[in-house]
Design an enzyme around this catalytic site. Sequence first.
Site, PDB file in Angstrom:
ATOM      1  N   GLY A   1      90.192  86.693  69.318  1.00 55.40           N
ATOM      2  CA  GLY A   1      90.647  86.876  67.949  1.00 55.40           C
ATOM      3  C   GLY A   1      90.092  85.856  66.965  1.00 55.40           C
ATOM      4  O   GLY A   1      90.553  85.768  65.828  1.00 55.40           O
TER       5      GLY A   1
ATOM      6  N   LYS B   1      97.824  95.016  71.299  1.00 54.32           N
ATOM      7  CA  LYS B   1      98.795  93.928  71.071  1.00 54.32           C
ATOM      8  C   LYS B   1     100.018  94.480  70.316  1.00 54.32           C
ATOM      9  O   LYS B   1     100.362  95.634  70.511  1.00 54.32           O
ATOM     10  CB  LYS B   1      98.130  92.776  70.317  1.00 54.32           C
ATOM     11  CG  LYS B   1      96.793  92.362  70.934  1.00 54.32           C
ATOM     12  CD  LYS B   1      96.305  91.041  70.442  1.00 54.32           C
ATOM     13  CE  LYS B   1      94.915  90.797  70.993  1.00 54.32           C
ATOM     14  NZ  LYS B   1      94.480  89.423  70.878  1.00 54.32           N
TER      15      LYS B   1
ATOM     16  N   SER C   1      86.461  88.539  71.149  1.00 53.97           N
ATOM     17  CA  SER C   1      85.629  88.833  69.975  1.00 53.97           C
ATOM     18  C   SER C   1      84.443  89.741  70.282  1.00 53.97           C
ATOM     19  O   SER C   1      83.352  89.558  69.729  1.00 53.97           O
ATOM     20  CB  SER C   1      85.172  87.529  69.300  1.00 53.97           C
ATOM     21  OG  SER C   1      86.304  86.830  68.799  1.00 53.97           O
TER      22      SER C   1
ATOM     23  N   GLU D   1      97.941  85.332  75.710  1.00 48.23           N
ATOM     24  CA  GLU D   1      99.063  85.227  74.767  1.00 48.23           C
ATOM     25  C   GLU D   1     100.395  85.244  75.521  1.00 48.23           C
ATOM     26  O   GLU D   1     101.349  84.573  75.128  1.00 48.23           O
ATOM     27  CB  GLU D   1      98.968  86.364  73.724  1.00 48.23           C
ATOM     28  CG  GLU D   1      97.797  86.134  72.772  1.00 48.23           C
ATOM     29  CD  GLU D   1      97.174  87.383  72.187  1.00 48.23           C
ATOM     30  OE1 GLU D   1      97.767  88.469  72.270  1.00 48.23           O
ATOM     31  OE2 GLU D   1      96.050  87.265  71.647  1.00 48.23           O
TER      32      GLU D   1
ATOM     33  N   HIS E   1      97.860  88.178  80.197  1.00 46.03           N
ATOM     34  CA  HIS E   1      97.058  87.920  78.996  1.00 46.03           C
ATOM     35  C   HIS E   1      97.351  86.503  78.503  1.00 46.03           C
ATOM     36  O   HIS E   1      98.468  86.017  78.632  1.00 46.03           O
ATOM     37  CB  HIS E   1      97.393  88.953  77.911  1.00 46.03           C
ATOM     38  CG  HIS E   1      96.442  88.905  76.756  1.00 46.03           C
ATOM     39  ND1 HIS E   1      96.551  87.975  75.746  1.00 46.03           N
ATOM     40  CD2 HIS E   1      95.335  89.652  76.471  1.00 46.03           C
ATOM     41  CE1 HIS E   1      95.562  88.159  74.887  1.00 46.03           C
ATOM     42  NE2 HIS E   1      94.814  89.172  75.300  1.00 46.03           N
TER      43      HIS E   1
ATOM     44  N   GLU F   1      88.503  86.011  79.862  1.00 42.99           N
ATOM     45  CA  GLU F   1      88.642  85.866  78.417  1.00 42.99           C
ATOM     46  C   GLU F   1      88.793  84.386  78.062  1.00 42.99           C
ATOM     47  O   GLU F   1      89.901  83.831  78.176  1.00 42.99           O
ATOM     48  CB  GLU F   1      89.893  86.605  77.928  1.00 42.99           C
ATOM     49  CG  GLU F   1      89.916  88.071  78.260  1.00 42.99           C
ATOM     50  CD  GLU F   1      90.821  88.847  77.327  1.00 42.99           C
ATOM     51  OE1 GLU F   1      90.318  89.754  76.668  1.00 42.99           O
ATOM     52  OE2 GLU F   1      92.011  88.513  77.226  1.00 42.99           O
TER      53      GLU F   1
ATOM     54  N   ASN G   1      93.245  96.636  73.875  1.00 45.75           N
ATOM     55  CA  ASN G   1      94.566  95.994  73.850  1.00 45.75           C
ATOM     56  C   ASN G   1      95.039  95.958  72.401  1.00 45.75           C
ATOM     57  O   ASN G   1      94.551  95.159  71.608  1.00 45.75           O
ATOM     58  CB  ASN G   1      94.430  94.566  74.426  1.00 45.75           C
ATOM     59  CG  ASN G   1      95.706  93.757  74.259  1.00 45.75           C
ATOM     60  OD1 ASN G   1      96.776  94.313  74.019  1.00 45.75           O
ATOM     61  ND2 ASN G   1      95.582  92.446  74.402  1.00 45.75           N
TER      62      ASN G   1
HETATM   63  C1  PEP Z   1      92.232  90.365  73.682  1.00 49.33           C
HETATM   64  O1  PEP Z   1      93.267  90.458  73.074  1.00 49.33           O
HETATM   65  O2  PEP Z   1      92.255  90.448  74.927  1.00 49.33           O
HETATM   66  C2  PEP Z   1      90.982  90.142  72.960  1.00 49.33           C
HETATM   67  C3  PEP Z   1      89.882  89.990  73.636  1.00 49.33           C
HETATM   68  O3  PEP Z   1      91.048  90.107  71.582  1.00 49.33           O
HETATM   69  P1  PEP Z   1      89.817  90.122  70.528  1.00 49.33           P
HETATM   70  O4  PEP Z   1      88.878  91.198  70.987  1.00 49.33           O
HETATM   71  O5  PEP Z   1      90.438  90.424  69.216  1.00 49.33           O
HETATM   72  O6  PEP Z   1      89.181  88.769  70.585  1.00 49.33           O
END
Ligand code: PEP
Length: 251
Positions: A172, A11, A213, A96, A94, A166, A9
Amino acid sequence: MRKPLVAGNWKMNKTVEQATLLVADMLPGLEAVKTVDRVLCPPFTSLMVVSGMLAGTEVGLGSQNLHWEDSGAYTGEISPLMVKEFCKYVIIGHSERRAYFGETDETVNLKVKAAFANDLLPIICVGETLEEFEAGKTEDVVAGQVKRGFDGIDSDTAQKLIVAYEPIWAIGTGKASSPEQANDIIKNVVRKNLASLFGVGTAEKIRILYGGSVKSNNANEFFSQSDIDGGLIGGASLKPEDFTKIVEAAA
Ligand code: PEP
């Protein structure tokens, strides 16, 4: 056996020119790992150019969102018909999008149905906030997201769902959930609720990813868990060497 899937992703990162360079850099490494479904999800503006670069490869393309209507007065939105011109996959719900753009389990549900109606494979994100985690509400929150998000989908179609668990506090932040803890939620909350909606046989076929992460140095531990079928990767998907190593770990 569930085929592992790793999706990147991106973003809101990368111009068309930058996207072109990034894909050129990572494509040879990604193409080599045939036993994993590999998916890139760049911003909308790069979908066309990246789809050209992926043509003839087995690396899939996904968008980061879609609207549930085919067309109309929805300024700034993108329709499933537009997404499917280029993509096979679409990320839905997601955290976000839920936190900053008002998405709810009800809009997630509409989007999942629109994705299936347009032969797109949805990657649906669920997960709890830090506050909910600390209050011991993870199970309730995630179970509710699964039940409401997938309401009204028939079992045959449900086999094609891809769910990403998640924990929001791990996205992040560099603070990944422990692999055992993530597996426990995926197995005993996500898959269990999928089983009560669609039956055990179907739930066993649905791929459930972990996201939050995941890096090249911890991917192995996540992907060796019984119920984690791959990853949704944010930050590390913008680094060709790291992303390729994560895909290799899923193999
Ligand atoms: C994500 O954006 O779905 C995500 C898991 O980000 P990151 O790997 O940066 O934590």
